[in-house]
Design a protein around this motif. Structure first.
Motif, short mmCIF file in Angstrom:
data_model
loop_
_atom_site.label_atom_id
_atom_site.label_comp_id
_atom_site.label_asym_id
_atom_site.label_seq_id
_atom_site.Cartn_x
_atom_site.Cartn_y
_atom_site.Cartn_z
N LYS A 184 0.82 -1.22 0.00
CA LYS A 184 0.00 0.00 0.00
C LYS A 184 0.85 1.26 0.00
O LYS A 184 0.47 2.28 -0.60
CB LYS A 184 -0.93 -0.01 1.21
CG LYS A 184 -1.95 -1.14 1.20
CD LYS A 184 -2.84 -1.08 2.43
CE LYS A 184 -3.88 -2.21 2.41
NZ LYS A 184 -4.74 -2.18 3.61
N GLY A 185 2.01 1.20 0.67
CA GLY A 185 2.88 2.38 0.72
C GLY A 185 3.38 2.77 -0.65
O GLY A 185 3.32 3.94 -1.05
N LEU A 188 0.58 4.19 -2.82
CA LEU A 188 0.26 5.57 -2.46
C LEU A 188 1.30 6.53 -3.04
O LEU A 188 0.95 7.57 -3.61
CB LEU A 188 0.20 5.72 -0.94
CG LEU A 188 -0.01 7.15 -0.41
CD1 LEU A 188 -1.37 7.68 -0.88
CD2 LEU A 188 0.09 7.18 1.10
N VAL A 225 4.68 12.00 1.69
CA VAL A 225 3.36 11.43 1.95
C VAL A 225 3.49 9.96 2.34
O VAL A 225 2.86 9.48 3.29
CB VAL A 225 2.45 11.58 0.71
CG1 VAL A 225 1.14 10.80 0.91
CG2 VAL A 225 2.14 13.05 0.46
N GLY A 226 4.32 9.23 1.60
CA GLY A 226 4.53 7.82 1.91
C GLY A 226 5.14 7.61 3.29
O GLY A 226 4.74 6.71 4.03
N PHE A 228 4.88 9.62 5.82
CA PHE A 228 3.94 10.03 6.87
C PHE A 228 2.91 8.93 7.14
O PHE A 228 2.61 8.61 8.30
CB PHE A 228 3.23 11.32 6.45
CG PHE A 228 2.23 11.82 7.45
CD1 PHE A 228 2.64 12.52 8.58
CD2 PHE A 228 0.87 11.56 7.28
CE1 PHE A 228 1.71 12.97 9.51
CE2 PHE A 228 -0.06 12.01 8.21
CZ PHE A 228 0.37 12.71 9.32
N PHE A 229 2.36 8.35 6.08
CA PHE A 229 1.30 7.35 6.26
C PHE A 229 1.84 5.94 6.47
O PHE A 229 1.18 5.11 7.09
CB PHE A 229 0.36 7.37 5.05
CG PHE A 229 -0.53 8.58 4.99
CD1 PHE A 229 -1.66 8.66 5.79
CD2 PHE A 229 -0.23 9.64 4.15
CE1 PHE A 229 -2.49 9.77 5.75
CE2 PHE A 229 -1.06 10.76 4.09
CZ PHE A 229 -2.18 10.84 4.91
N PHE A 230 3.03 5.67 5.95
CA PHE A 230 3.61 4.34 6.11
C PHE A 230 5.07 4.45 6.56
O PHE A 230 5.99 4.15 5.81
CB PHE A 230 3.53 3.56 4.78
CG PHE A 230 2.14 3.29 4.32
CD1 PHE A 230 1.45 2.16 4.76
CD2 PHE A 230 1.50 4.16 3.45
CE1 PHE A 230 0.16 1.91 4.33
CE2 PHE A 230 0.21 3.92 3.01
CZ PHE A 230 -0.47 2.79 3.46
N PRO A 231 5.28 4.93 7.78
CA PRO A 231 6.66 5.11 8.28
C PRO A 231 7.38 3.77 8.43
O PRO A 231 6.76 2.74 8.68
CB PRO A 231 6.46 5.79 9.63
CG PRO A 231 5.09 5.36 10.07
CD PRO A 231 4.28 5.27 8.80
#
Length: 251
Positions: A184-185, A188, A225-226, A228-231
Motif C-alpha cells: 500500500k505504501g 500511495l 506522503v509515503g 507520513f502514512f507508512f513510516p
C-alpha cells in the motif's frame, strides 16, 4: 570473504542486465543525435562515458548544438540532475557500513533512476560489491549504445529511432510495477507522484516550470506522503540488519 564478495558482485551483474538493455536503446538515440548534430563519434561517446545522466545529457547536447553559454549549461544540469542528490542521500542510508569514502564517490557517479530503484528494493543493506556489479553493465550498455548510434544510427528509419527513444520509460515501469501488488505504501507514493505530474503537465500556472524542478517536487512530496502514512518501523530495520548479518556469515 572474497567468495561472498564475488557472489554479491555477480548478483549485481544479473540485476543490471535489464537496465543495461534499456540503456542500450536510449543511448543509441543519444548517439544518433550527437552524430546528426555534427559531433565526432568519439566526442559523443566520451560524453556518455563521463556522464550517466540520460535527461541531463540530452539537454546538454541541445545546448551545445545551439551554441549556448557555459552558464546556461551549468544551470540546466543543476536543475535536471539535482534529483540525484536526493537519491544519493536516500541510498546512503541503505548501504553497508564499509560503503564510505571513495566508494560513495563512485556511488554518486553510478547512481541513476533505475539503479536507485533496484538498490532501494533490496531487503538487505546494499553491499559495495553488489552496487559495483549493478552499475557495471548499465555503464557499458550506455557507452556501447552511444557508440553504435553515433557510428551506424544514421541508416535507421525515423520510426525505429522514435521507438528506441521511449524504451527507457517502459524499462522503468517494469522495475516499479512488480513491487506494487500488496504494498500500500508504494501504491500511495506512485499515485501521488502521478497526480502531481499531471498537475504540472496540464495546469496553466504550473506547466511552465522546468522539468528538473518538477521531478524534484514530485519526488519529495510523494516520498513525504509515503513516509507520513507508512513510516519505516524499527522492527523492519532490525530485520534488515539481521538478514545482512546472515549473508555475511554465509547463512
Amino acid at each position: 570473504m572474497k567468495m561472498q564478495t564475488m557472489v554479491s558482485y555477480k548478483e549485481g551483474l544479473r540485476d543490471g542486465i535489464p537496465i543495461a538493455l534499456g540503456y542500450l536503446g536510449v543511448s543509441f538515440t543519444f548517439g544518433i543525435m550527437g552524430s546528426a548534430g555534427g559531433l565526432f563519434w568519439w566526442e559523443t561517446v566520451l560524453i556518455s562515458m563521463l556522464n550517466l545522466t540520460s535527461a541531463g545529457q540530452f539537454a546538454g547536447l541541445n545546448i551545445m548544438l545551439a551554441c549556448g553559454s557555459m552558464v546556461e549549461m551549468a544551470m540546466a544540469q543543476l536543475v535536471i540532475n539535482l534529483r540525484y542528490s536526493l537519491m544519493g542521500i536516500a541510498l546512503s542510508q541503505k548501504t553497508e557500513e564499509r560503503f564510505t569514502g571513495l566508494y560513495r564517490w563512485i556511488l554518486g557517479f553510478g547512481i541513476t533512476d533505475e539503479i536507485f530503484a533496484v538498490s532501494m528494493n533490496r531487503k538487505v543493506p546494499v553491499r559495495r560489491s553488489y552496487f559495483f556489479g549493478l552499475m557495471t553493465l548499465p555503464y557499458l550498455g550506455w557507452a556501447l549504445g552511444t557508440l553504435i548510434g553515433a557510428v551506424c544510427g544514421a541508416i535507421l528509419p525515423d520510426m525505429v529511432v522514435g521507438a528506441l527513444s521511449v524504451a527507457i520509460y517502459g524499462m522503468f515501469i517494469a522495475i516499479v510495477v512488480p513491487d506494487l501488488p500488496g504494498n500500500k505504501g508504494n501504491i500511495l507514493v506512485v499515485g501521488v507522484a502521478i497526480a502531481l505530474s499531471c498537475l504540472f503537465a496540464y495546469v496553466p500556472a504550473l506547466k511552465d516550470l522546468s522539468v528538473g524542478f518538477v521531478v524534484i517536487i514530485c519526488g519529495v512530496a510523494a516520498s513525504a506522503v509515503g513516509a507520513f502514512f507508512f513510516p519505516s518501523r524499527e522492527e523492519e530495520t532490525e530485520e534488515n540488519r539481521t538478514g545482512e548479518e546472515g549473508v555475511e556469515h554465509g547463512v
